[in-house]
Design an enzyme around this catalytic site. Structure first.
Site, mmCIF file in Angstrom:
data_model
loop_
_atom_site.group_PDB
_atom_site.id
_atom_site.type_symbol
_atom_site.label_atom_id
_atom_site.label_comp_id
_atom_site.label_asym_id
_atom_site.label_seq_id
_atom_site.Cartn_x
_atom_site.Cartn_y
_atom_site.Cartn_z
ATOM 1 N N ASP A 67 -0.178 5.027 1.013
ATOM 2 C CA ASP A 67 -0.454 5.973 2.101
ATOM 3 C C ASP A 67 -0.560 5.266 3.449
ATOM 4 O OD1 ASP A 67 -0.605 8.223 0.328
ATOM 5 O OD2 ASP A 67 -2.550 7.460 -0.316
ATOM 6 N N ASP B 248 0.865 -1.158 0.000
ATOM 7 C CA ASP B 248 0.000 0.000 0.000
ATOM 8 C C ASP B 248 0.918 1.229 0.000
ATOM 9 O OD1 ASP B 248 -2.452 1.512 0.370
ATOM 10 O OD2 ASP B 248 -1.795 1.808 2.437
#
Length: 191
Positions: free
Chosen positions: A10, A8
Site C-alpha cells: 500500500d 511494501d
C-alpha cells in the site's frame, strides 16, 4: 544465493487507500508495473512484505485480502511480472478480532516477515533492496546489509528530510517506485 527486492504494497505498488481490500478500489501507482518489470529483468526476486492490520481491526477478512492479492498477482502476470511470494502480517496488539490480538515478530518494523523470506528463498542481503512509502518498510536496512528506498510522500516530512540528510545510512529517498527501480539498476551496473 538469490537477490531480492522486498516491496511494501500500500502506497508503494498501489495507490494508498486506508484498509484496502476491494478490487474495485485498487489502483496501481503510476509506473509501478514498469518498475517491477525493470527490477525483475535485472534478476531480482520480487517479494511483497505488507502489514495488514485491517484484518485484525475487523475491516476485512484474510479471505478478502487473499482475493485481492490473487487478483493483483494476475494483473501483474499479464504484464510479465512474477511475485515470488506475498508475506503479510494480520496482527495488532489491540486487535478487535481476538485471534489476531498479539505482539508479534512479523509486523513491520519487526523483521519476522523479512527473515521468513530470506530463509524461504536463500536471499543475500548484501545484494538486496527494500522499497516502501514508510520508514518502517526500510527497518531491515538499519539492522542488516540490505539497502533501501523510502519513496513518495506518505511518510512524515521530518522523516523524509532525515533520510535526505543521510541520517539513515543504508536508506535513500526516491520520488517513486519507478525512480527507485532505475536507481537500483544504475547502482547494480556500477558494481
Amino acid at each position: 544465493m538469490n537477490k531480492a527486492v522486498f516491496l511494501d504494497r500500500d502506497g508503494t505498488i498501489n495507490v494508498e487507500k486506508s484498509y484496502l481490500y476491494q478490487i474495485s478500489e485498487f489502483r496501481f501507482v503510476p509506473g509501478a508495473l514498469e518498475a517491477l518489470k525493470i527490477l525483475q529483468d535485472a534478476g531480482f526476486l520480487l517479494i511483497i512484505i505488507t502489514n495488514q492490520s485491517g484484518i485484525a481491526r475487523g475491516y476485512y477478512t484474510e479471505r478478502q485480502f487473499q482475493e485481492l492479492t490473487d487478483w493483483m498477482l494476475q494483473k501483474m502476470a499479464v504484464s510479465g511480472i512474477k511475485i515470488s511470494k506475498v508475506y503479510y502480517c494480520p496482527h495488532l496488539p489491540d486487535a478487535k478480532i481476538e485471534k489476531y490480538r498479539m505482539v508479534c515478530e512479523c509486523r513491520k518494523p519487526n523483521l519476522g516477515m523479512f527473515q521468513k523470506a530470506i530463509d524461504d528463498y536463500n536471499i543475500s542481503l548484501t545484494e538486496s533492496f527494500t522499497i516502501g512509502d514508510k520508514i518502517r518498510d526500510c527497518a531491515i536496512c538499519e539492522k542488516t546489509l540490505c539497502r533501501g528506498f523510502l519513496i513518495g510522500h506518505n511518510e512524515r516530512t521530518e522523516i523524509i528530510d532525515s533520510v535526505n540528510a543521510g541520517n539513515y545510512t543504508r536508506t535513500k529517498y526516491a520520488e517513486s517506485l519507478l525512480e527507485a527501480a532505475q536507481e537500483i539498476c544504475m547502482y547494480k551496473r556500477r558494481l
